[in-house]
Design an enzyme around this catalytic site. Structure first.
Site, PDB file in Angstrom:
ATOM      1  N   GLU B 187       1.002  -1.421   0.397  1.00  0.00           N
ATOM      2  CA  GLU B 187       0.070   0.156  -0.125  1.00  0.00           C
ATOM      3  C   GLU B 187       0.571   1.412   0.083  1.00  0.00           C
ATOM      4  O   GLU B 187       0.653   2.073  -0.674  1.00  0.00           O
ATOM      5  CB  GLU B 187      -0.553   0.239   1.330  1.00  0.00           C
ATOM      6  CG  GLU B 187      -1.925  -0.821   1.494  1.00  0.00           C
ATOM      7  CD  GLU B 187      -3.093  -0.819  -0.539  1.00  0.00           C
ATOM      8  OE1 GLU B 187      -3.140   0.442  -0.480  1.00  0.00           O
ATOM      9  OE2 GLU B 187      -2.919  -1.678  -0.953  1.00  0.00           O
ATOM     10  N   SER B 471     -56.394 -22.849  33.096  1.00  0.00           N
ATOM     11  CA  SER B 471     -56.347 -23.742  34.261  1.00  0.00           C
ATOM     12  C   SER B 471     -54.988 -24.148  34.194  1.00  0.00           C
ATOM     13  O   SER B 471     -54.574 -24.556  35.617  1.00  0.00           O
ATOM     14  CB  SER B 471     -56.474 -25.453  33.309  1.00  0.00           C
ATOM     15  OG  SER B 471     -57.857 -25.692  32.977  1.00  0.00           O
TER      16      SER B 471
END
Lengths: 218, 753
Positions: B187, B471
């Site tokens: 780079e 229930s």
């Protein structure tokens, strides 16, 4: 980028600064260099700062003066009591983790021991020793009510094992004593002695609780 | 005339000169101001928070031990999800594993992992299997045989803001010199010889571009690239380039080369994993090669550096050929620059990129993570959660979660297939469900499925939906009866006490309430056990009337129900609204011999440096006497063996289990809350807009529960419930909990005669 700028100014600045190009950066005087703060090193074994043990050493950290004799729970209670390994591989693995936690308790690493015991319980929810040692860990971390809660479970599941049940009662007594409930503490120690008359921790605890109770009433 | 003109010219030139001086001074002032402004911008970035770090949510770690059922495929899947890579030879570096000898032996070199309060250092270990179980676990470094082994927790998801960036910041000294040199060679080879802008590189790029008649080469330095990434977009304008150059010069003036390189190596974009961008060298090494930077080979390092130019084009996941070509270009550059030897070059050329699929980070428990986020939001701001990089350790078990997701989605689809009316209704109101799984002895939430499809609806029906439990509420009535006995002075209750199951009217205040049984048929005199097993409404309401509805409500609160419960007779049949989560929590006390555990989803929160911010521990509280808890537990076992949930056995679940079905009077909600010795699961089925379901808990919720439990417990040993010594009713059959002999209350004896 939200910054707006005039073109001419940029060109002028660029021209001025380009004059310095091509020079090795090493020549930049160190005084102009600012370093960002160094990140914290990522190693080490941090342990939570261990609070003063209830009942350890001089042992009187949990109850205000006058100073009674050293309480019985300065060590891991009755480490010689064997833990039943059981035939299930899961129980064996869980108890081996409980054993490791017992070592951590011995070395004063109570928070780590607590976490290890929680893993042990997660592995085998019916491991009675994990409940008992969770109570021990909480006691050491001065979470007396949490310790009593775990003892409720431990006492129920260890009910058929007299030495272990006696030990849970001793720890109950220690917790109650630390909470200043001396009468109930004495009752717990006495009950422990009926189950295991030779239990030294129960004897010491009873003696201590009597003296403490006298000191308070006096 | 000539003199006049000359004078005029001199004056004019003076004015021009003065103007130029003024303009020059103004320009210099403006330039100085601008440079100072940019310096401020650069400093603010370098010295402030450069990146946002999403907080990460981890599932629970997995403990394996000898004797545990485990197949090679399960281990392989687990290791793959944890980011381990296959090795052909014996694993020599962390993160490698191999499977040997017809799947009988697995060798793994464990990763390092920072657990709360302890750093785990990875070591090589051999796991030997025999007949589908673990035979032995042995360390390969010192041959120690281990009683158990903890595999690190899986990452579930991250809490992201707008930008989904995966990045782990490393110091420059944590990046090996080889990686640094390779990146610089590719780079910015003159990085240490320029001051932010490199005229040599600019000229070289200019000439190359002129020669090729287009842009083929860039002359940006690494510092300029960093400025572009930090502050500027990727637009190709002169204005942007000038600004980038200016900022690069300022940065080089203010900071050292090492500081700039460190920032670059952490900032650089290196690819994409689904919706998440991969940023920085460490994260890229992990993503592409499942390694840390110091473990990378020469070839891998070359590719990593080569990726910077076009990460997605050269990604080895996309094309191994393109990646190899790019790597070779970089390797050639390295050897020509003398960074690697010719031998290393030749060796690196031989490296082959293994075909692998990236480990996608897909949130497999979205409702659970939402729930966790909501819990965290009580103590942490949104900004902290999305940017401070907290590590959150939870109780989630991803395998149980997977089983729960599957059981619910398949179960609901099956219901729609079997019952046409559900499909019709689904046009206006989607059939929905919820499933939550808890470890009753610890309170850990192991799985949570808050709906059928998180993509369609993020409403968490486990934690947010308030529904009538029907229930499923009844056990609280029986617990109140066994704990407090009759408020009317007719004595105490036990499971053999007889109660009347006939229609009756309960008058309260000026009102009346007449409970009816589900199918309008009544059983006459029944024991408490039978009333529970058959879920008889009239009998249950009579018990509640006898005990006192206040005591029932108090019991529900004691068990952990937090919703407001009205003091009405219909409370006894569950005509109130509660969330599935609180109901599951309340049932944990029944599964745990009367000890209630506090629900636990978050165990630890660590900051980015690994320091503990928060620790949450298992909390227990005895809320029932062991005997009462065991009595009701035995009744719930009867529900499964002989009662409304006996279909569970027909559906093929044969392990010890207990539970209760629930259906609301208007058939809008179907429930099943049940547990084995190891896990408690609760299933709710219904419609969000309260359309009529028309199915009972046994038909709609129980099959989903059964399917889930079959999946979740298939690898667990079969164990029975442990009853604490002395907790069983005297003379009770330890297997069924039933007490032989004549009925125990006077009324029952009279009936028996």
């Amino acid at each position: 980028m939200t910054t707006h700028w005039p073109h001419a100014a940029a060109w002028l600045s660029l021209a001025a600064l380009l004059a310095g190009c091509g020079v090795p950066a090493a020549s930049v005087p160190p005084s102009r260099v600012e370093r960002p703060p160094a990140p914290r090193p990522g190693t080490g074994l941090p342990t939570a700062p261990a609070p003063a043990e209830p009942g350890s050493g001089t042992g009187l950290s949990t109850v205000p003066s006058p100073s009674p004799p050293a309480p019985p729970a300065a060590r891991v209670p009755r480490p010689e009591l064997p833990m039943y390994q059981g035939s299930s591989p899961r129980r064996v693995a869980s108890v081996s983790r409980t054993e490791r936690a017992r070592e951590l308790l011995r070395s004063g690493q109570y928070t780590l021991a607590l976490m290890e015991l929680e893993r042990s319980l997660s592995l085998d929810g019916s491991n009675p020793y994990a409940h008992y040692y969770l109570a021990v860990s909480h006691y050491r971390l001065r979470n007396f009510n949490a310790s009593l809660d775990f003892l409720e479970v431990a006492e129920a599941v260890l009910a058929s094992d007299r030495p272990w049940l006696a030990q849970t009662l001793v720890l109950r007594g220690d917790n109650l004593r630390a909470l200043g409930r001396f009468k109930r503490a004495r009752a717990a120690y006495r009950k422990a002695l009926t189950l295991d008359p030779a239990n030294p921790s129960a004897h010491r605890g009873l003696l201590w609780a009597r003296q403490r109770s006298k000191a308070v009433s006096w | 005339m000539k003199r006049g003109f000359k004078r005029f010219l001199i004056r004019f030139l003076k004015i021009v000169a003065a103007l130029l001086v003024v303009l020059g001074l103004a320009g210099a002032a403006l330039g100085a101001w601008y440079v100072s402004h940019l310096s401020g911008v650069v400093k603010a970035k370098f010295e402030g928070r450069k990146w946002e770090f999403p907080s990460k949510i981890y599932a629970d770690s997995k403990i394996i031990y000898p004797g545990m059922y485990l197949s090679t495929d399960e281990v392989r899947d687990k290791l793959r999800r944890l980011g381990y890579r296959v090795s052909k030879a014996r694993p020599r570096t962390k993160g490698e594993y191999r499977i040997l000898g017809k799947n009988a032996v697995i060798e793994v070199y464990l990763h390092d992992f920072r657990y709360p309060l302890r750093d785990f250092r990875g070591f090589p270990v051999r796991i030997s299997l025999k007949s589908g179980t673990i035979h032995r676990i042995q360390r390969l470094d010192d041959n120690e045989v281990l009683p158990s082994l903890e595999l690190e927790p899986e990452l579930v998801t991250g809490f992201y803001d707008r930008v989904r960036e995966q990045r782990r910041v490393v110091r420059l000294d944590e990046v090996p010199a080889r990686v640094r040199k390779t990146v610089l060679a590719v780079e910015d080879e003159r990085f240490y010889y320029h001051r932010g802008v490199d005229p040599v590189a600019v000229m070289r790029a200019f000439l190359a571009n002129v020669r090729r008649g287009g842009v083929v080469q860039g002359g940006s330095t690494l510092t300029q690239q960093l400025m572009k990434n930090f502050f500027l977009g990727s637009e190709r304008t002169l204005e942007r380039k000038v600004k980038e150059a200016l900022m690069a010069l300022i940065t080089e003036w203010l900071y050292t080369k090492d500081q700039i390189l460190e920032n670059y190596l952490n900032e650089i974009y290196l690819g994409q994993n689904g919706a998440q961008g991969i940023f920085g060298i460490w994260e890229a090494a992990r993503f592409y090669f499942v390694k840390e930077p110091e473990q990378l080979t020469v070839g891998e390092t070359a590719l990593l550096a080569g990726l910077i130019r076009a990460p997605n084009r050269y990604s080895p996941y996309r094309s191994a050929g393109e990646a190899t070509r790019r790597r070779n270009v970089v390797l050639a550059k390295l050897v020509s620059d003398g960074i690697i030897t010719r031998r290393a070059y030749e060796h690196a050329l031989q490296e082959v990129f293994e075909k692998r699929e990236p480990v996608r980070l897909t949130n497999s428990a979205p409702y659970f993570t939402d729930y966790v986020k909501k819990e965290l939001a009580e103590h942490y701001s949104e900004d902290t959660l999305t940017a401070e990089g907290l590590r959150i350790f939870t109780s989630l078990d991803l395998e149980i979660q997977q089983a729960a997701e599957k059981a619910l989605s398949e179960g609901l689809a099956r219901l729609e297939k079997d019952y046409r009316h559900l499909r019709k209704t689904a046009k206006q109101d989607d059939l929905e469900g919820a499933l939550v799984v808890i470890k009753p002895q610890t309170g850990e939430i192991k799985a949570m499925v808050g709906g059928r499809d998180y993509g369609k609806s993020q409403f968490n029906r486990v934690a947010q939906a308030k529904r009538q439990p029907g229930s499923v509420f009844k056990p609280f009535v029986y617990l109140a009866a066994l704990t407090h006995g009759s408020a009317q002075g007719s004595g105490s209750y036990d499971s053999t006490t007889y109660v009347e199951d006939t229609p009756f009217t309960w008058s309260y205040g000026e009102k009346e309430w007449a409970p009816q049984n589900y199918n309008r048929s009544y059983e006459g005199w029944v024991t408490l056990r039978e009333a529970m097993e058959k879920s008889l409404n009239a009998a249950t309401a009579r018990i509640a009337q006898d005990v006192g509805i206040g005591k029932v409500r108090e019991m529900a609160y004691r068990m952990g129900i937090q919703s407001r419960l009205p003091l009405l007779p219909s409370l006894s049949l569950g005509a109130v609204e509660v969330t599935p989560l609180e109901m599951a929590g309340a049932y944990s006390a029944l599964a745990n011999n009367g000890v209630r555990t506090h629900l636990l989803s978050i165990k630890n929160v660590l900051d980015r440096d690994g320091d503990a911010l928060e620790k949450r521990h298992i909390r227990v509280k005895r809320v029932l006497s062991p005997r009462v808890a065991v009595d009701v537990h035995n009744m719930l076992r009867g529900v499964v063996e002989r009662g409304t949930a006996q279909r569970m056995r027909a559906l093929g679940f044969t392990r010890p289990a207990a539970g209760k079905t629930g259906t609301t009077n208007d058939s809008r909600d179907a429930w099943f809350a049940g547990y084995t010795p190891d896990l408690l699961a609760l299933v709710w089925v219904g419609f969000d807009r309260q359309s009529e379901l028309g199915l009972s808990g046994s038909s709609a919720a129980l099959p989903i529960w059964t399917d889930f439990m079959k999946r979740a417990t298939s690898r667990l040993p079969v164990v029975d419930f442990v009853t604490p010594p002395g907790a069983s009713a005297r003379g009770a059959d330890p297997r069924t909990g039933m007490v032989p002999g004549p009925p125990r209350n006077a009324l029952a004896r009279a009936v028996a005669r």
